[in-house]
Design an enzyme around this catalytic site. Sequence first.
Site, PDB file in Angstrom:
ATOM      1  N   GLU A 166       3.786 -81.683   3.623  1.00  0.00           N
ATOM      2  CA  GLU A 166       4.122 -82.973   4.239  1.00  0.00           C
ATOM      3  C   GLU A 166       3.689 -83.089   5.710  1.00  0.00           C
ATOM      4  O   GLU A 166       4.533 -83.157   6.609  1.00  0.00           O
ATOM      5  CB  GLU A 166       5.625 -83.224   4.131  1.00  0.00           C
ATOM      6  CG  GLU A 166       6.119 -83.265   2.703  1.00  0.00           C
ATOM      7  CD  GLU A 166       7.572 -83.710   2.595  1.00  0.00           C
ATOM      8  OE1 GLU A 166       8.268 -83.804   3.626  1.00  0.00           O
ATOM      9  OE2 GLU A 166       8.020 -83.976   1.466  1.00  0.00           O
ATOM     10  N   GLU A 354       7.880 -81.699  -5.203  1.00  0.00           N
ATOM     11  CA  GLU A 354       9.285 -81.790  -4.768  1.00  0.00           C
ATOM     12  C   GLU A 354       9.893 -83.085  -5.280  1.00  0.00           C
ATOM     13  O   GLU A 354       9.284 -84.149  -5.169  1.00  0.00           O
ATOM     14  CB  GLU A 354       9.425 -81.807  -3.234  1.00  0.00           C
ATOM     15  CG  GLU A 354       9.266 -80.470  -2.571  1.00  0.00           C
ATOM     16  CD  GLU A 354       9.534 -80.528  -1.063  1.00  0.00           C
ATOM     17  OE1 GLU A 354      10.275 -81.423  -0.601  1.00  0.00           O
ATOM     18  OE2 GLU A 354       8.977 -79.676  -0.352  1.00  0.00           O
TER      19      GLU A 354
END
Length: 447
Positions: A166, A354
């Site tokens: 991320e 995720e």
Amino acid sequence: MTRDAFGNDFCWGVSTAAYQIEGAHEAEGKGASIWDVFSGTKGKVKLNHNGNLACDFFNRYPDDLELMQQMHIPNFRFSLSWPRLLPQGFGRPNKAGLAYYNRLIDHCLELGITPWVTLYHWDLPHALEKQGGWTNRAVLDWFEEYTTLCVNQFGDRVNHWMVLNEPMVFTGAGYFLGVHAPGRRGFGSFVPAVHHAALCQAIGGRTIRRLQPEATIGTTFSCSYITPYRPEEKDARTVRRVDALLNRLFLEPALGLGYPLDDLKFMRRIEKYMKPGDEDLLPFEFDFIGVQNYTREVVKHSFWTPFLQANLVPARKRNVPYTLMNWEVYPESIYHMLHQFSQYANIPKLIVTENGAAFPDQVLDGKVHDPQRVAFLQQYLQQVHRAKAEGVKVSGYFVWSFVDNFEWAEGYDPRFGLVHVDYETLQRTIKSSGYWYRDFLQGKATL
Ligand code: BGC
């Protein structure tokens, strides 16, 4: 619907990150990371929690991996701590750090668990931050050296790599908002950090490919489906800006499309940091893109908010269900993001690296009953399946997270695990969601 509906080659797993679970922050020659320093500074993390001990995974990994095996989880995503391997960020490696990850990887393989390794999940060596961290272009060399070390050391046994976790979150929260490590604020830090992270994403990919041509290489992106608060043109334009910032800023340069500057005019100053030839260095042909989705964002135009001119309308104010993170439970978000990403012409396969939720779990009579998390996982997985059935190339799903852990600026309160951790005794207790996932993976439970 059972697991079979996703096909035999669909990858199932759980995700974690080094700083959030390992602890042992000073053990055996490890250097400090920016998160050690940030969480050690009063007032930065809720209740001044820190990751010094975390889940003590560093010492307890054999038991945790056995638990994972008992839960029939075939794939384990974890990250390497850069300062555990290179305490100064570059130069002489820490032998004990190498030995630890060798033991961890070997133990996974002995138990039949496939390691999926993230190179960078936010714990930059503090020594590098002192030299500017992600804002210093030298990070390109530092990152290449670190990647080379990891692949040379572990590439004989690790076949699945993810370069960054991320980048939008670690640059946005860490270098623009200052709410994550290293706690820097403003455009002057954010813009160069973005450009250097985008370059490292591709440099990492190329380095792994060169040293280990057969490896499966990915990188991971946070993403949220963005919708307008009001049916007005100015909110629709706001959606495009927020989408460009949160969902496209790192993906598009990796795909060879450059930064989405048409929709993000205020990011044009990134060109100041671009050296001749950088356009050609930004793309890399990843084997997969990691999709990390938790919620959606509802946005409205706001004249007074600098740069983005957007406000997020919190779930709490919209009378919708939300988790302990104040994130709306909105399963369709993952469906829309899988579709959105799959619309790019040269997108590789997608893997949900995720997805999960924090709810207020409690141990009662030695058990943790978390029906909300079971429902959350079932509903999001139904949407993953819906996208797959419509032709989206999604080929895996990893729950965030295996165990409760250090939730960054929120400390230990929000618990995301399939397995509960008692932070006094460090005892592990499989939650109902953990049992449900186990049964689902064995084809015994349904969505
Ligand atoms: C991060 C994790 C984090 C999770 C829940 C993701 O942004 O990769 O480290 O714990 O979301 O907030």
